[in-house]
Design a protein around this motif. Structure first.
Motif, PDB file in Angstrom:
ATOM      1  N   GLY A   1       0.817  -1.205   0.000  1.00 40.51           N
ATOM      2  CA  GLY A   1       0.000   0.000   0.000  1.00 40.51           C
ATOM      3  C   GLY A   1       0.855   1.261   0.000  1.00 40.51           C
ATOM      4  O   GLY A   1       1.986   1.256   0.486  1.00 40.51           O
ATOM      5  N   LEU A   2       0.341   2.346  -0.584  1.00 39.78           N
ATOM      6  CA  LEU A   2       0.969   3.654  -0.420  1.00 39.78           C
ATOM      7  C   LEU A   2       0.537   4.131   0.954  1.00 39.78           C
ATOM      8  O   LEU A   2      -0.608   4.499   1.164  1.00 39.78           O
ATOM      9  N   TYR A   3       1.444   4.092   1.903  1.00 39.65           N
ATOM     10  CA  TYR A   3       1.140   4.096   3.331  1.00 39.65           C
ATOM     11  C   TYR A   3       0.119   5.158   3.735  1.00 39.65           C
ATOM     12  O   TYR A   3       0.346   6.361   3.570  1.00 39.65           O
ATOM     13  N   SER A   4      -1.005   4.692   4.234  1.00 46.35           N
ATOM     14  CA  SER A   4      -2.126   5.477   4.767  1.00 46.35           C
ATOM     15  C   SER A   4      -2.833   6.308   3.706  1.00 46.35           C
ATOM     16  O   SER A   4      -3.777   7.034   4.026  1.00 46.35           O
ATOM     17  N   ARG A   5      -2.411   6.172   2.425  1.00 46.16           N
ATOM     18  CA  ARG A   5      -3.025   6.980   1.369  1.00 46.16           C
ATOM     19  C   ARG A   5      -3.792   6.146   0.341  1.00 46.16           C
ATOM     20  O   ARG A   5      -4.917   6.498  -0.020  1.00 46.16           O
ATOM     21  N   VAL A   6      -3.197   5.071  -0.156  1.00 42.04           N
ATOM     22  CA  VAL A   6      -3.858   4.266  -1.188  1.00 42.04           C
ATOM     23  C   VAL A   6      -3.898   2.807  -0.746  1.00 42.04           C
ATOM     24  O   VAL A   6      -2.851   2.200  -0.477  1.00 42.04           O
ATOM     25  N   THR A   7      -5.091   2.257  -0.684  1.00 44.72           N
ATOM     26  CA  THR A   7      -5.290   0.858  -0.298  1.00 44.72           C
ATOM     27  C   THR A   7      -5.102  -0.060  -1.499  1.00 44.72           C
ATOM     28  O   THR A   7      -5.621   0.240  -2.581  1.00 44.72           O
ATOM     29  N   PRO A   8      -4.359  -1.160  -1.354  1.00 40.54           N
ATOM     30  CA  PRO A   8      -4.282  -2.132  -2.459  1.00 40.54           C
ATOM     31  C   PRO A   8      -5.675  -2.575  -2.891  1.00 40.54           C
ATOM     32  O   PRO A   8      -6.573  -2.733  -2.064  1.00 40.54           O
ATOM     33  N   SER A   9      -5.850  -2.773  -4.187  1.00 42.50           N
ATOM     34  CA  SER A   9      -7.160  -3.180  -4.704  1.00 42.50           C
ATOM     35  C   SER A   9      -7.454  -4.643  -4.428  1.00 42.50           C
ATOM     36  O   SER A   9      -8.613  -5.074  -4.450  1.00 42.50           O
ATOM     37  N   VAL A  10      -6.385  -5.421  -4.173  1.00 41.71           N
ATOM     38  CA  VAL A  10      -6.532  -6.851  -3.919  1.00 41.71           C
ATOM     39  C   VAL A  10      -5.368  -7.302  -3.039  1.00 41.71           C
ATOM     40  O   VAL A  10      -4.295  -6.688  -3.066  1.00 41.71           O
ATOM     41  N   SER A  11      -5.566  -8.337  -2.256  1.00 40.67           N
ATOM     42  CA  SER A  11      -4.486  -8.881  -1.439  1.00 40.67           C
ATOM     43  C   SER A  11      -3.645  -9.829  -2.291  1.00 40.67           C
ATOM     44  O   SER A  11      -4.165 -10.795  -2.844  1.00 40.67           O
ATOM     45  N   ALA A  12      -2.333  -9.538  -2.375  1.00 40.43           N
ATOM     46  CA  ALA A  12      -1.451 -10.376  -3.194  1.00 40.43           C
ATOM     47  C   ALA A  12      -0.201 -10.778  -2.434  1.00 40.43           C
ATOM     48  O   ALA A  12       0.703 -11.387  -3.011  1.00 40.43           O
ATOM     49  N   GLU A  13      -0.137 -10.459  -1.138  1.00 39.94           N
ATOM     50  CA  GLU A  13       1.052 -10.780  -0.367  1.00 39.94           C
ATOM     51  C   GLU A  13       1.141 -12.277  -0.085  1.00 39.94           C
ATOM     52  O   GLU A  13       0.135 -13.002  -0.060  1.00 39.94           O
ATOM     53  N   LYS A  14       2.370 -12.724   0.135  1.00 36.09           N
ATOM     54  CA  LYS A  14       2.618 -14.117   0.504  1.00 36.09           C
ATOM     55  C   LYS A  14       2.756 -14.229   2.011  1.00 36.09           C
ATOM     56  O   LYS A  14       2.782 -13.223   2.726  1.00 36.09           O
ATOM     57  N   LYS A  15       2.858 -15.460   2.476  1.00 35.50           N
ATOM     58  CA  LYS A  15       3.032 -15.688   3.907  1.00 35.50           C
ATOM     59  C   LYS A  15       4.394 -15.173   4.372  1.00 35.50           C
ATOM     60  O   LYS A  15       5.332 -15.049   3.589  1.00 35.50           O
ATOM     61  N   ALA A  16       4.472 -14.861   5.648  1.00 37.03           N
ATOM     62  CA  ALA A  16       5.727 -14.386   6.229  1.00 37.03           C
ATOM     63  C   ALA A  16       6.845 -15.390   5.970  1.00 37.03           C
ATOM     64  O   ALA A  16       6.633 -16.604   5.988  1.00 37.03           O
ATOM     65  N   GLY A  17       8.039 -14.857   5.689  1.00 35.90           N
ATOM     66  CA  GLY A  17       9.205 -15.710   5.489  1.00 35.90           C
ATOM     67  C   GLY A  17       9.431 -16.134   4.057  1.00 35.90           C
ATOM     68  O   GLY A  17      10.460 -16.755   3.754  1.00 35.90           O
ATOM     69  N   GLU A  18       8.485 -15.814   3.150  1.00 34.55           N
ATOM     70  CA  GLU A  18       8.652 -16.157   1.737  1.00 34.55           C
ATOM     71  C   GLU A  18       9.165 -14.935   0.972  1.00 34.55           C
ATOM     72  O   GLU A  18       8.804 -13.800   1.272  1.00 34.55           O
ATOM     73  N   TRP A  19       9.987 -15.180  -0.037  1.00 28.84           N
ATOM     74  CA  TRP A  19      10.453 -14.095  -0.891  1.00 28.84           C
ATOM     75  C   TRP A  19       9.301 -13.600  -1.758  1.00 28.84           C
ATOM     76  O   TRP A  19       8.536 -14.396  -2.299  1.00 28.84           O
ATOM     77  N   GLN A  20       9.182 -12.281  -1.865  1.00 24.50           N
ATOM     78  CA  GLN A  20       8.115 -11.651  -2.640  1.00 24.50           C
ATOM     79  C   GLN A  20       8.721 -10.643  -3.617  1.00 24.50           C
ATOM     80  O   GLN A  20       9.739 -10.022  -3.325  1.00 24.50           O
ATOM     81  N   THR A  21       8.081 -10.488  -4.763  1.00 25.24           N
ATOM     82  CA  THR A  21       8.552  -9.518  -5.750  1.00 25.24           C
ATOM     83  C   THR A  21       7.687  -8.257  -5.688  1.00 25.24           C
ATOM     84  O   THR A  21       6.462  -8.328  -5.516  1.00 25.24           O
ATOM     85  N   MET A  22       8.349  -7.117  -5.831  1.00 25.12           N
ATOM     86  CA  MET A  22       7.641  -5.837  -5.869  1.00 25.12           C
ATOM     87  C   MET A  22       8.168  -5.024  -7.050  1.00 25.12           C
ATOM     88  O   MET A  22       9.376  -4.939  -7.260  1.00 25.12           O
ATOM     89  N   GLU A  23       7.242  -4.429  -7.786  1.00 25.85           N
ATOM     90  CA  GLU A  23       7.596  -3.477  -8.837  1.00 25.85           C
ATOM     91  C   GLU A  23       6.786  -2.214  -8.578  1.00 25.85           C
ATOM     92  O   GLU A  23       5.557  -2.270  -8.453  1.00 25.85           O
ATOM     93  N   MET A  24       7.490  -1.089  -8.480  1.00 25.26           N
ATOM     94  CA  MET A  24       6.854   0.182  -8.143  1.00 25.26           C
ATOM     95  C   MET A  24       7.200   1.210  -9.209  1.00 25.26           C
ATOM     96  O   MET A  24       8.374   1.380  -9.551  1.00 25.26           O
ATOM     97  N   ILE A  25       6.193   1.887  -9.722  1.00 23.85           N
ATOM     98  CA  ILE A  25       6.405   2.932 -10.717  1.00 23.85           C
ATOM     99  C   ILE A  25       5.934   4.257 -10.135  1.00 23.85           C
ATOM    100  O   ILE A  25       4.785   4.367  -9.676  1.00 23.85           O
TER     101      ILE A  25
END
Length: 330
Positions: free
Chosen positions: A247-271
């Protein structure tokens, strides 16, 4: 003749009231703020629901609705933020901070008055600010041209990175090709003040890609241009919220939950392009070219048009990063 005189007076008074209201409405809109201590604030004023209202960001934390807002005169706006403090088993107090905003053209000056902990005095901090234009229409990302990718982390050491505050402790180190932050606090010992890590380089608009691993219950953040925090947190299984992963902290809510469980590697792309933000988390677009109306808590600078670094939050919890690549937008 008396009736005509009364009518003239009524017209003049009515015109004066309308003019005063117009002057006060010059406060409406968004303001970015530089606080005396070097932190950043943001104020949004409106009457969109039929009454005067405002939102405020001050230093760290979230953008929050104010407790109260009113005009002292045509050029002075008073804002209060309050919280309840338990003084004893039988007595609670409401502790308030008072923000005095004085406007001259498109500039603000003022001060915030806060009670000290024992309520036997107060502290005062000054600030300056200026009006922020609306971000405008979303850019056409399909037409964007990119430059040469820049590898921000070499996988060997902290070359190209430094603490924002060199007087704090650096919790970041390189382990097996990963950039690991582990802000350990010794039980019973004096609290260690860990710092945030920033790039030496500063950038305008860009695409930033990385991989991140967040342990259970941990929390961090990636700041774009040192202004906008993209939240990094263990929020798997939680309801949608602007404080969740990506999320864009306290400003924009993600439209869908796409996070993985804790301890797993996750990919992020931000523009970040023309004050609009897109976030793709684990291959799913969760923020689609949404406007960033102002800085988020913890921003390094108030000027949203100025180039700035990438910075990683180091004072929250353990987190690991790798494959950090920035591609400038030309």
């Amino acid at each position: 003749m008396k009736r005509i005189g009364f009518l003239l007076v009524a017209v003049i008074l009515s015109a004066s009231c309308i003019k005063a209201q117009d002057v006060k409405k010059e406060f409406f809109g968004m303001w970015t703020i530089e606080i005396e201590d070097g932190s950043v604030g943001w104020l949004g004023v409106n009457d969109s629901k039929g009454y005067l209202d405002a939102e405020l960001l001050w230093g760290g934390g979230s953008v929050l609705p104010v407790s109260g807002v009113y005009f002292y005169d045509d050029r002075t706006l008073i804002v209060t933020q309050s919280r309840e403090v338990k003084r004893s088993d039988t007595r609670n107090h409401v502790v308030a901070q008072t923000y005095i905003f004085e406007k001259s053209g498109n500039r603000l000056t003022g001060k915030v008055i806060s009670p000290v902990r024992d309520a036997m005095g107060s502290s005062v901090r000054t600030f300056t600010g200026w009006r922020l234009p609306d971000p405008g229409a979303a850019p056409n990302l399909a037409a964007v041209k990119y430059g040469t990718p820049i590898k921000l982390f070499n996988g060997k050491d902290l070359t190209g990175w430094r603490l924002i505050n060199p007087n704090q402790t650096n919790g970041f180190k390189v382990i097996n090709g990963e950039l690991v932050n582990d802000p350990v606090q010794a039980e019973g010992g004096r609290r260690v003040s860990y710092g945030n890590l920033r790039t030496d380089g500063e950038y305008e608009d860009f695409k930033l890609s990385l991989e991140v691993n967040v342990p259970e219950g941990s929390n961090s953040g990636v700041y774009l241009r040192g202004i906008y925090e993209i939240q990094v947190v263990d929020s798997y299984g939680k309801a949608l919220d602007p404080h969740n992963m990506g999320g864009l902290y306290s400003r924009v809510t993600p439209s869908v939950s796409a996070e993985k469980k804790a301890g797993e590697w996750q990919t992020m792309e931000m523009i970040l392009c023309k004050r609009h933000v897109t976030v793709i988390l684990n291959g799913t677009k969760i923020i689609d070219n949404q406007p960033a109306y102002g800085p988020t808590g913890g921003a390094m600078q108030a000027d949203v048009f100025k180039a700035g670094p990438i910075y990683l939050q180091g004072d929250h919890g353990k987190v690991s990063y790798r494959n950090i690549v920035l591609t400038p937008i030309l």
